[in-house]
Each structure stands twice: as structure tokens, then as C-alpha cells.
Design a protein around this motif. Sequence first.
Motif, PDB file in Angstrom:
ATOM      1  N   GLN A 215       0.798  -1.221   0.000  1.00  0.00           N
ATOM      2  CA  GLN A 215       0.000   0.000   0.000  1.00  0.00           C
ATOM      3  C   GLN A 215       0.836   1.279   0.000  1.00  0.00           C
ATOM      4  OE1 GLN A 215      -2.671  -0.392   3.325  1.00  0.00           O
ATOM      5  NE2 GLN A 215      -3.778  -2.125   2.445  1.00  0.00           N
ATOM      6  N   LYS A 216       2.131   1.163   0.225  1.00  0.00           N
ATOM      7  CA  LYS A 216       2.978   2.347   0.187  1.00  0.00           C
ATOM      8  C   LYS A 216       3.208   2.770  -1.265  1.00  0.00           C
ATOM      9  CE  LYS A 216       5.546   1.713   4.509  1.00  0.00           C
ATOM     10  NZ  LYS A 216       6.895   1.549   5.116  1.00  0.00           N
ATOM     11  N   PRO A 217       3.225   4.066  -1.552  1.00  0.00           N
ATOM     12  CA  PRO A 217       3.425   4.534  -2.935  1.00  0.00           C
ATOM     13  C   PRO A 217       4.717   4.031  -3.557  1.00  0.00           C
ATOM     14  CG  PRO A 217       2.669   6.333  -1.539  1.00  0.00           C
ATOM     15  CD  PRO A 217       2.976   5.184  -0.622  1.00  0.00           C
ATOM     16  N   GLU A 218       5.785   3.940  -2.759  1.00  0.00           N
ATOM     17  CA  GLU A 218       7.079   3.531  -3.323  1.00  0.00           C
ATOM     18  C   GLU A 218       7.157   2.036  -3.603  1.00  0.00           C
ATOM     19  OE1 GLU A 218       7.555   3.917   1.203  1.00  0.00           O
ATOM     20  OE2 GLU A 218       6.615   5.007  -0.455  1.00  0.00           O
ATOM     21  N   SER A 219       6.182   1.262  -3.133  1.00  0.00           N
ATOM     22  CA  SER A 219       6.218  -0.186  -3.358  1.00  0.00           C
ATOM     23  C   SER A 219       5.145  -0.657  -4.334  1.00  0.00           C
ATOM     24  CB  SER A 219       6.054  -0.933  -2.027  1.00  0.00           C
ATOM     25  OG  SER A 219       4.810  -0.613  -1.417  1.00  0.00           O
ATOM     26  N   LYS A 220       4.465   0.264  -5.004  1.00  0.00           N
ATOM     27  CA  LYS A 220       3.395  -0.103  -5.924  1.00  0.00           C
ATOM     28  C   LYS A 220       3.928  -0.884  -7.125  1.00  0.00           C
ATOM     29  CE  LYS A 220       0.067   3.611  -5.006  1.00  0.00           C
ATOM     30  NZ  LYS A 220      -0.618   4.786  -5.595  1.00  0.00           N
ATOM     31  N   THR A 221       3.121  -1.829  -7.595  1.00  0.00           N
ATOM     32  CA  THR A 221       3.434  -2.554  -8.823  1.00  0.00           C
ATOM     33  C   THR A 221       2.741  -1.872 -10.005  1.00  0.00           C
ATOM     34  OG1 THR A 221       1.564  -4.047  -8.458  1.00  0.00           O
ATOM     35  CG2 THR A 221       3.722  -4.735  -7.598  1.00  0.00           C
ATOM     36  N   ILE A 222       2.953  -2.388 -11.199  1.00  0.00           N
ATOM     37  CA  ILE A 222       2.432  -1.736 -12.408  1.00  0.00           C
ATOM     38  C   ILE A 222       0.908  -1.647 -12.388  1.00  0.00           C
ATOM     39  CG2 ILE A 222       2.213  -1.968 -14.901  1.00  0.00           C
ATOM     40  CD1 ILE A 222       4.993  -3.185 -14.944  1.00  0.00           C
ATOM     41  N   THR A 223       0.248  -2.755 -12.061  1.00  0.00           N
ATOM     42  CA  THR A 223      -1.219  -2.753 -12.104  1.00  0.00           C
ATOM     43  C   THR A 223      -1.813  -1.764 -11.107  1.00  0.00           C
ATOM     44  OG1 THR A 223      -1.151  -4.654 -10.590  1.00  0.00           O
ATOM     45  CG2 THR A 223      -1.418  -5.117 -12.940  1.00  0.00           C
ATOM     46  N   VAL A 224      -1.227  -1.696  -9.921  1.00  0.00           N
ATOM     47  CA  VAL A 224      -1.717  -0.755  -8.913  1.00  0.00           C
ATOM     48  C   VAL A 224      -1.437   0.681  -9.341  1.00  0.00           C
ATOM     49  CG1 VAL A 224      -1.548  -0.038  -6.505  1.00  0.00           C
ATOM     50  CG2 VAL A 224      -1.398  -2.462  -7.088  1.00  0.00           C
ATOM     51  N   ALA A 225      -0.267   0.909  -9.924  1.00  0.00           N
ATOM     52  CA  ALA A 225       0.083   2.245 -10.388  1.00  0.00           C
ATOM     53  C   ALA A 225      -0.884   2.717 -11.483  1.00  0.00           C
ATOM     54  CB  ALA A 225       1.516   2.267 -10.906  1.00  0.00           C
ATOM     55  N   LEU A 226      -1.234   1.837 -12.398  1.00  0.00           N
ATOM     56  CA  LEU A 226      -2.152   2.208 -13.483  1.00  0.00           C
ATOM     57  C   LEU A 226      -3.570   2.427 -12.962  1.00  0.00           C
ATOM     58  CD1 LEU A 226      -1.015  -0.145 -16.395  1.00  0.00           C
ATOM     59  CD2 LEU A 226      -0.555   2.288 -16.117  1.00  0.00           C
ATOM     60  N   SER A 227      -3.936   1.758 -11.883  1.00  0.00           N
ATOM     61  CA  SER A 227      -5.292   1.917 -11.345  1.00  0.00           C
ATOM     62  C   SER A 227      -5.532   3.322 -10.795  1.00  0.00           C
ATOM     63  CB  SER A 227      -5.541   0.881 -10.243  1.00  0.00           C
ATOM     64  OG  SER A 227      -4.741   1.144  -9.098  1.00  0.00           O
ATOM     65  N   THR A 228      -4.452   4.071 -10.536  1.00  0.00           N
ATOM     66  CA  THR A 228      -4.613   5.441 -10.026  1.00  0.00           C
ATOM     67  C   THR A 228      -5.202   6.375 -11.082  1.00  0.00           C
ATOM     68  OG1 THR A 228      -2.324   5.996 -10.652  1.00  0.00           O
ATOM     69  CG2 THR A 228      -2.689   5.151  -8.428  1.00  0.00           C
ATOM     70  N   PHE A 229      -5.203   5.954 -12.337  1.00  0.00           N
ATOM     71  CA  PHE A 229      -5.785   6.779 -13.402  1.00  0.00           C
ATOM     72  C   PHE A 229      -7.305   6.667 -13.455  1.00  0.00           C
ATOM     73  CE2 PHE A 229      -1.553   6.148 -15.773  1.00  0.00           C
ATOM     74  CZ  PHE A 229      -1.026   7.271 -15.178  1.00  0.00           C
ATOM     75  N   PHE A 230      -7.860   5.741 -12.669  1.00  0.00           N
ATOM     76  CA  PHE A 230      -9.312   5.613 -12.598  1.00  0.00           C
ATOM     77  C   PHE A 230      -9.797   6.332 -11.342  1.00  0.00           C
ATOM     78  CE2 PHE A 230      -8.008   1.980 -15.121  1.00  0.00           C
ATOM     79  CZ  PHE A 230      -8.938   1.984 -16.149  1.00  0.00           C
ATOM     80  N   GLY A 231     -10.375   7.494 -11.533  1.00  0.00           N
ATOM     81  CA  GLY A 231     -10.867   8.284 -10.416  1.00  0.00           C
ATOM     82  C   GLY A 231     -12.377   8.311 -10.380  1.00  0.00           C
ATOM     83  N   GLU A 232     -12.912   8.926  -9.320  1.00  0.00           N
ATOM     84  CA  GLU A 232     -14.362   9.019  -9.174  1.00  0.00           C
ATOM     85  C   GLU A 232     -14.974   9.940 -10.210  1.00  0.00           C
ATOM     86  OE1 GLU A 232     -17.655  10.256  -5.725  1.00  0.00           O
ATOM     87  OE2 GLU A 232     -15.505  10.095  -5.237  1.00  0.00           O
ATOM     88  N   ASN A 233     -14.254  10.975 -10.592  1.00  0.00           N
ATOM     89  CA  ASN A 233     -14.809  11.967 -11.512  1.00  0.00           C
ATOM     90  C   ASN A 233     -14.178  11.941 -12.897  1.00  0.00           C
ATOM     91  OD1 ASN A 233     -16.477  13.048  -9.433  1.00  0.00           O
ATOM     92  ND2 ASN A 233     -14.684  14.126  -8.606  1.00  0.00           N
ATOM     93  N   SER A 234     -13.074  11.223 -13.063  1.00  0.00           N
ATOM     94  CA  SER A 234     -12.422  11.205 -14.374  1.00  0.00           C
ATOM     95  C   SER A 234     -11.652   9.905 -14.560  1.00  0.00           C
ATOM     96  CB  SER A 234     -11.454  12.393 -14.509  1.00  0.00           C
ATOM     97  OG  SER A 234     -10.402  12.287 -13.570  1.00  0.00           O
TER      98      SER A 234
END
Length: 273
Positions: A215-234
Motif C-alpha cells: 500500500q505504500k506509494p514507493e512499493s506499488k506494482t504496475i497494475t496498482v500504479a495504473l489503477s490510479t488513473f481511474f478516479g471518481e470523476n475522471s
Amino acid sequence: MKQRKRTIVFTLAGLFIALLHLVPFYILLTVSFKDMRDISSKWIFPGYLFTDNFVSAWHKAELGRAFMNTAFITFLSVSLIIILGSLAAFPLARYQTRTNKWMYGFFVSALIVPPLTILVPLYKMFVNLGFMNTYFGVVLLHVTFHLAMSIFLYTSFIGTIPKELDEASMIDGASKIGMFFRIILPLLKPVTATIIIMNANSIWNDYQFSVFFLQKPESKTITVALSTFFGENSVQIGWVAAGALMAAIPSIIIYIFLQRYFVEGITSGAIKG
């Protein structure tokens, strides 16, 4: 004439199935190279190459670090799966005792356990043991849930190797462990390639374990990192497509180099056994 018609039907069916598998990849290409302001259909390939999606995806999601994290987890997990799986499968295949048969049945039965069904107790156990946000913990999970299939394939494949090779190497003075690494392991290339492709692809694209246990930002994998592009409004669909395309490149390269062993390993490991 009848045989020719059957061949044509099978060929057309194969081409149709291949096209179905290529459709998602084609859409991924069109979206990743298209400006988000372009409202044309996703089925139409743009007449230009918009590479800003790749640059934005790389920097916004910090894909450089995510690639390194995912590569480390995948390499270490697959290496342990190969070593532990082959070592465990050798006595199971060579010595058909009642205990070994029971152990083999135990490993095979583990294949029916979906990881998501025990995710809550796993999370609680990881919190208690202090394994949260550690690569060791995630690697341990991947090895645990992928080892059963590897043992199954290795055991079946080793069963097709003549026992006379073992006896000949023992006569030459080799120990059992030396005989395994010098004689048996080199013969396992086809099934090892199959295990690498299956497990590396699954671990590389893993989301369920990574999102809960890293769950730490510095330990994110590719799939988790890409999931940040899916937001509630965009939803930055162009960035996601570009990132997914870059993430798929290592898997494609691995398959290209190992695909000649893949079918042989699946056939020998799963059917002959």
C-alpha cells in the motif's frame, strides 16, 4: 474432398479465434496513440501518432519505479517456484510411496482453493506478522499459490524421464542431489519454460495481492500504479492504455523466446503424466 473441406473449416475457425484475440490488442493500440480530445471511434486507428499518453503515463504513475518493483517480485517468485517445485516433484515422481502419493494429492487439491476466499485471514495474518508493505510477504504469497501447479507439471514431466538415467549417474558416483541438478534439471527445459510463461505472466499482472499488501506509494506494482488513473470523476483512458501497452512488452518478449518449449511442456507435463 471431404478432408480438404474439413481443413478449410478448421483453418477459418482458427483465423476467426485469432482475430478475436487480436481485437483487444488493436483497440489498446488505437486508444494509446489517440489524443483524448479525439472523439472518433476507438475502432478507427488515428492518422497520427500521439505519444504524449506514454510520456504522461510513465511520469504520472511513476512507472519506472513500478516496473522495477514488479520485475523484482516476478523474478524472485518465479525463481523460487522453479527451484522448490522441481525439488519437491522429483521424489514425488521417482518414489511412489503411500506418503508421497498422499502429498501429491494434497498439492493437487490446493489448486481448487481460490486466493480471494482466504484474503481476509491472510490480511490479518500479514498485519500480525509485520509482512505488510514488504516484498518478502508478496513473494511468499505468489510462491504459495503458484507452487501447486508447478509441482503438478514437474511431477508429471519427470515421470516420463527414464529411471535408467538416475541409475547410470549413481553408478558414476553422483549423489542424488548432484544427479538431479546435472541430469534431471537440464531435461526439464520444456516444462520449465511453460512454468515461467504461466507464472511470470500471472505474477506480472497481479492486482489482488499487490493492492492489499503493498500500500505504500514507493512499493506499488504496475497494475496498482495504473489503477490510479481511474478516479471518481475522471478516467484517463489514454494513459491507462499506453501504460498497459508498455506493461505488456516484457510478457511478449518472454513468450517469444520461450514459446517453442511452451506447447511441448504443456503436452508432456499435463497429458503424458
